[in-house]
Design an enzyme around this catalytic site. Structure first.
Site, PDB file in Angstrom:
ATOM      1  CB  CYS A   1       8.204 -86.976 -38.538  1.00 19.20           C
ATOM      2  SG  CYS A   1       8.455 -86.409 -40.201  1.00 19.20           S
TER       3      CYS A   1
ATOM      4  CE  LYS B   1       3.340 -80.345 -48.400  1.00 16.27           C
ATOM      5  NZ  LYS B   1       3.598 -80.307 -46.943  1.00 16.27           N
ATOM      6  CG  ASN B   2       4.938 -76.544 -46.935  1.00 14.32           C
ATOM      7  OD1 ASN B   2       4.193 -77.508 -46.762  1.00 14.32           O
ATOM      8  ND2 ASN B   2       6.250 -76.658 -47.023  1.00 14.32           N
TER       9      ASN B   2
ATOM     10  CG  ASP C   1      10.420 -78.730 -47.907  1.00 16.37           C
ATOM     11  OD1 ASP C   1      10.879 -79.555 -47.097  1.00 16.37           O
ATOM     12  OD2 ASP C   1       9.407 -78.042 -47.668  1.00 16.37           O
TER      13      ASP C   1
ATOM     14  NE  ARG D   1       9.536 -82.123 -39.428  1.00 16.25           N
ATOM     15  CZ  ARG D   1       8.828 -82.065 -40.539  1.00 16.25           C
ATOM     16  NH1 ARG D   1       8.454 -83.161 -41.144  1.00 16.25           N
ATOM     17  NH2 ARG D   1       8.458 -80.921 -41.037  1.00 16.25           N
ATOM     18  N   PRO D   2      10.601 -81.966 -32.843  1.00 17.92           N
ATOM     19  CG  PRO D   2      12.037 -80.881 -31.361  1.00 17.92           C
ATOM     20  CD  PRO D   2      12.006 -81.576 -32.683  1.00 17.92           C
ATOM     21  CB  VAL D   3       5.584 -79.464 -31.174  1.00 16.65           C
ATOM     22  CG1 VAL D   3       5.307 -80.085 -32.523  1.00 16.65           C
ATOM     23  CG2 VAL D   3       5.177 -80.415 -30.061  1.00 16.65           C
ATOM     24  CG  ASP D   4      11.197 -77.560 -28.505  1.00 17.38           C
ATOM     25  OD1 ASP D   4      10.991 -78.004 -29.648  1.00 17.38           O
ATOM     26  OD2 ASP D   4      12.252 -76.988 -28.184  1.00 17.38           O
ATOM     27  CG  LEU D   5      11.132 -74.071 -31.068  1.00 16.58           C
ATOM     28  CD1 LEU D   5      11.767 -73.742 -32.406  1.00 16.58           C
ATOM     29  CD2 LEU D   5      11.896 -73.375 -29.946  1.00 16.58           C
TER      30      LEU D   5
ATOM     31  NE  ARG E   1       6.763 -81.025 -37.543  1.00 17.29           N
ATOM     32  CZ  ARG E   1       7.165 -80.925 -36.295  1.00 17.29           C
ATOM     33  NH1 ARG E   1       7.137 -81.955 -35.502  1.00 17.29           N
ATOM     34  NH2 ARG E   1       7.600 -79.781 -35.840  1.00 17.29           N
TER      35      ARG E   1
ATOM     36  NE  ARG F   1       1.971 -86.128 -46.133  1.00 20.28           N
ATOM     37  CZ  ARG F   1       2.936 -85.822 -45.287  1.00 20.28           C
ATOM     38  NH1 ARG F   1       3.900 -86.661 -45.059  1.00 20.28           N
ATOM     39  NH2 ARG F   1       2.930 -84.680 -44.642  1.00 20.28           N
TER      40      ARG F   1
HETATM   41  C1  UD1 Z   1       7.892 -76.526 -42.533  1.00 19.46           C
HETATM   42  C2  UD1 Z   1       7.408 -77.119 -43.835  1.00 19.46           C
HETATM   43  C3  UD1 Z   1       8.364 -78.209 -44.299  1.00 19.46           C
HETATM   44  C4  UD1 Z   1       9.783 -77.668 -44.370  1.00 19.46           C
HETATM   45  C5  UD1 Z   1      10.182 -76.989 -43.070  1.00 19.46           C
HETATM   46  C6  UD1 Z   1      11.528 -76.286 -43.142  1.00 19.46           C
HETATM   47  C7  UD1 Z   1       5.033 -76.840 -43.667  1.00 19.46           C
HETATM   48  C8  UD1 Z   1       3.703 -77.480 -43.514  1.00 19.46           C
HETATM   49  N1  UD1 Z   1       6.084 -77.658 -43.652  1.00 19.46           N
HETATM   50  O1  UD1 Z   1       7.875 -77.578 -41.571  1.00 19.46           O
HETATM   51  O2  UD1 Z   1       7.949 -78.654 -45.578  1.00 19.46           O
HETATM   52  O3  UD1 Z   1      10.688 -78.721 -44.626  1.00 19.46           O
HETATM   53  O4  UD1 Z   1       9.204 -75.991 -42.689  1.00 19.46           O
HETATM   54  O5  UD1 Z   1      11.541 -75.361 -44.180  1.00 19.46           O
HETATM   55  O6  UD1 Z   1       5.140 -75.640 -43.854  1.00 19.46           O
HETATM   56  N2  UD1 Z   1      11.964 -77.542 -34.442  1.00 19.46           N
HETATM   57  C9  UD1 Z   1      12.185 -77.682 -33.075  1.00 19.46           C
HETATM   58  N3  UD1 Z   1      11.146 -77.395 -32.229  1.00 19.46           N
HETATM   59  C10 UD1 Z   1       9.926 -76.954 -32.687  1.00 19.46           C
HETATM   60  C11 UD1 Z   1       9.725 -76.800 -34.072  1.00 19.46           C
HETATM   61  C12 UD1 Z   1      10.777 -77.091 -34.927  1.00 19.46           C
HETATM   62  O7  UD1 Z   1      13.267 -78.057 -32.647  1.00 19.46           O
HETATM   63  O8  UD1 Z   1       9.037 -76.718 -31.857  1.00 19.46           O
HETATM   64  C13 UD1 Z   1      13.074 -77.851 -35.385  1.00 19.46           C
HETATM   65  C14 UD1 Z   1      12.734 -78.980 -36.349  1.00 19.46           C
HETATM   66  O9  UD1 Z   1      12.959 -80.239 -35.766  1.00 19.46           O
HETATM   67  C15 UD1 Z   1      13.665 -78.675 -37.502  1.00 19.46           C
HETATM   68  C16 UD1 Z   1      13.722 -77.139 -37.510  1.00 19.46           C
HETATM   69  O10 UD1 Z   1      13.251 -76.734 -36.231  1.00 19.46           O
HETATM   70  O11 UD1 Z   1      14.951 -79.195 -37.235  1.00 19.46           O
HETATM   71  C17 UD1 Z   1      12.868 -76.465 -38.565  1.00 19.46           C
HETATM   72  O12 UD1 Z   1      11.556 -76.977 -38.497  1.00 19.46           O
HETATM   73  P1  UD1 Z   1      10.279 -76.084 -38.860  1.00 19.46           P
HETATM   74  O13 UD1 Z   1      10.725 -74.858 -39.575  1.00 19.46           O
HETATM   75  O14 UD1 Z   1       9.464 -75.940 -37.641  1.00 19.46           O
HETATM   76  O15 UD1 Z   1       9.529 -77.029 -39.873  1.00 19.46           O
HETATM   77  P2  UD1 Z   1       7.973 -77.248 -40.026  1.00 19.46           P
HETATM   78  O16 UD1 Z   1       7.258 -75.975 -39.729  1.00 19.46           O
HETATM   79  O17 UD1 Z   1       7.567 -78.474 -39.321  1.00 19.46           O
END
Ligand code: UD1
Length: 415
Positions: free
Chosen positions: A115, A22-23, A304, A120-124, A91, A396
């Site tokens: 979530c 899936k991922n 996971d 889980r922000p998207v700032d990065l 997400r 899912r």
């Molecule tokens: C992906 C996986 C999810 C898995 C996770 C960690 C997919 C679709 N999902 O989620 O199943 O649990 O990797 O292995 O591939 N963060 C920030 N800012 C950002 C982005 C992330 O602070 O802009 C933080 C998150 O809150 C979290 C950490 O970074 O604490 C890791 O998240 P991330 O690796 O981005 O997870 P996803 O890509 O959402």
């Protein structure tokens, strides 16, 4: 609302074919937006989440067709809006941001909203697009991004490892002018799978699978055919299912090198794992030893699989310290496991689990994808009938879960 009724206590025995990941599939489908050509993806799992990503691409105006496990993505985007209604369901919808900006110079993507497993922000993701020269505004709950003259290659240094932000940045950089470098990149197998697919389209990427990825931008990308890697989290879940039920399962189509961290820990718990021509055989040997784990980005122990491993430790001979470092608030399965008699104490990101010889059947409620399956595993290991409600989370991420486990002796059905 569907629930699963599980009559536990049967050691699972047999063979299971692991589906496509899936991922890996989600960013690969999003990458269909970045090419001028046609993307053919094989081994795409048929899940609610992959279906949601297909709907999102169609919403952008793309042609998306599925035949069996093959998806064909072609055409061009005509709409650059990813609306809240679609994004809130999943997400990973944020993964359309990079491809839309890179190929069309514009994107309007809803912020993913709350979530269950932390903020889980998207700032990065946003910071990476800004580094490539995009103008980004946040308004009305949306990320509005523009790059009228196209993106420009840049060095992006992530302060923490993010799988999704690495994927978004890598896709965007394929069409940016000049060279980009992603530093402190995620090293998950799904990143390498995406890189291989982009390379097949004509992208110039090196260093994927390490923490520094270099991308030389090209003018356009073309046709590609790509096989999605097997799902390491599904395979890991089934490995734990064999261990927790005292059974023996052979996982076909799984890649052991993607599961080193789990297998090392399971071996310490006394589980036999060997690779043979049929796949990976996982066998319990009577009794489950205890082990401590700390979740970390790949190659560390996957967050996971944390919930599933915790279910196993509830039945271990001894105590286990489970430390969650990737997500805050990823212990929602704890109160549910405790309803089945588990002995767990949580302090911040650390759970102390005292193993017991058995759990007791109980009605429990699923809260997120991996938490849900951990409850299924606990129920499979418990004599008597348990009911896991709100199992839409399972759909899912696990295709044919009941059929796959059912053919190995599990007694479970949807009510
Ligand atoms: C992906 C996986 C999810 C898995 C996770 C960690 C997919 C679709 N999902 O989620 O199943 O649990 O990797 O292995 O591939 N963060 C920030 N800012 C950002 C982005 C992330 O602070 O802009 C933080 C998150 O809150 C979290 C950490 O970074 O604490 C890791 O998240 P991330 O690796 O981005 O997870 P996803 O890509 O959402």
């Amino acid at each position: 609302m569907d629930s699963l009724r599980i009559e536990g206590g049967v050691p699972l025995k047999g063979e299971i074919v692991v589906s496509g990941a899936k991922n890996a599939a989600l960013p690969l489908i999003a990458a269909g937006l970045v090419t001028d050509g046609t993307l053919r993806l094989r081994n795409v799992p048929d899940l609610v989440d992959t279906g949601s990503m297909e709907v999102l691409l169609r919403n952008h105006g793309m042609d998306v067709g599925r035949t069996g496990d093959m998806l064909v993505i072609g055409g061009s985007a005509t709409n650059f809006d990813a609306p809240y209604d679609l994004v809130r369901k999943m997400r990973a919808s944020i993964l359309v941001l990079g491809p839309l900006l890179a190929r069309y110079g514009q994107a309007r993507v809803s912020l993913p909203g709350g979530c269950a497993i932390g903020t889980r922000p998207v700032d990065l993701h946003i910071r990476a697009m800004q580094a490539f020269g995009a103008i980004v505004e946040l308004a009305d709950g949306y990320i509005q991004a523009r790059a009228p003259g196209g993106l420009t290659g840049a060095r992006v240094v992530f302060p923490m490892v993010s799988v999704g932000a690495t994927e978004n940045a890598m896709i965007a950089a394929t069409l940016a002018k000049g060279t980009s470098e992603i530093v402190n990149a995620a090293r998950e197998p799904e990143i390498s799978d995406l890189a291989e697919c982009l390379i097949a389209m004509g992208a110039r990427i090196t260093g994927h699978g390490t923490d520094t990825i270099t991308i030389e931008g090209v003018d356009s990308l073309g046709d590609a055919t790509h096989d999605v890697i097997p799902d390491r989290i599904e395979a890991g879940t089934f490995a734990i299912a064999a261990a927790i039920t005292g059974g023996e399962l052979t996982l076909q189509n799984a890649r052991a090198r993607h599961l080193d961290s789990l297998f090392e820990v399971l071996r310490r718990c006394g589980i036999t794992i060997d690779e043979n021509d049929d796949g990976i055989r996982v066998a319990a040997n009577g009794g489950i030893g205890s082990a401590d784990i700390t979740t970390d980005p790949f190659p560390g122990f996957p967050t996971d699989l944390q919930a599933q491993f915790m279910a196993l430790m509830c039945l271990a001979d001894g105590s286990s310290r489970i430390s969650e470092t990737v997500f805050e608030n990823r212990f929602m399965h704890v109160p549910e496991l405790m309803r089945m008699g588990a002995d767990i104490q949580v302090d911040g990101g650390i759970a102390m689990v005292r193993g017991k010889p058995s759990l007791t059947p109980a009605p429990v409620m699923a809260t997120d994808l991996r938490a849900s399956v951990s409850l299924v595993l606990a129920a499979l290991a418990t004599e008597g009938t348990s009911e896991v409600s709100r199992i839409y989370h399972l759909d899912r991420g696990y295709s044919d879960l009941e059929a796959k486990l059912g053919q190995c002796g599990a007694r479970m059905h949807r009510v």
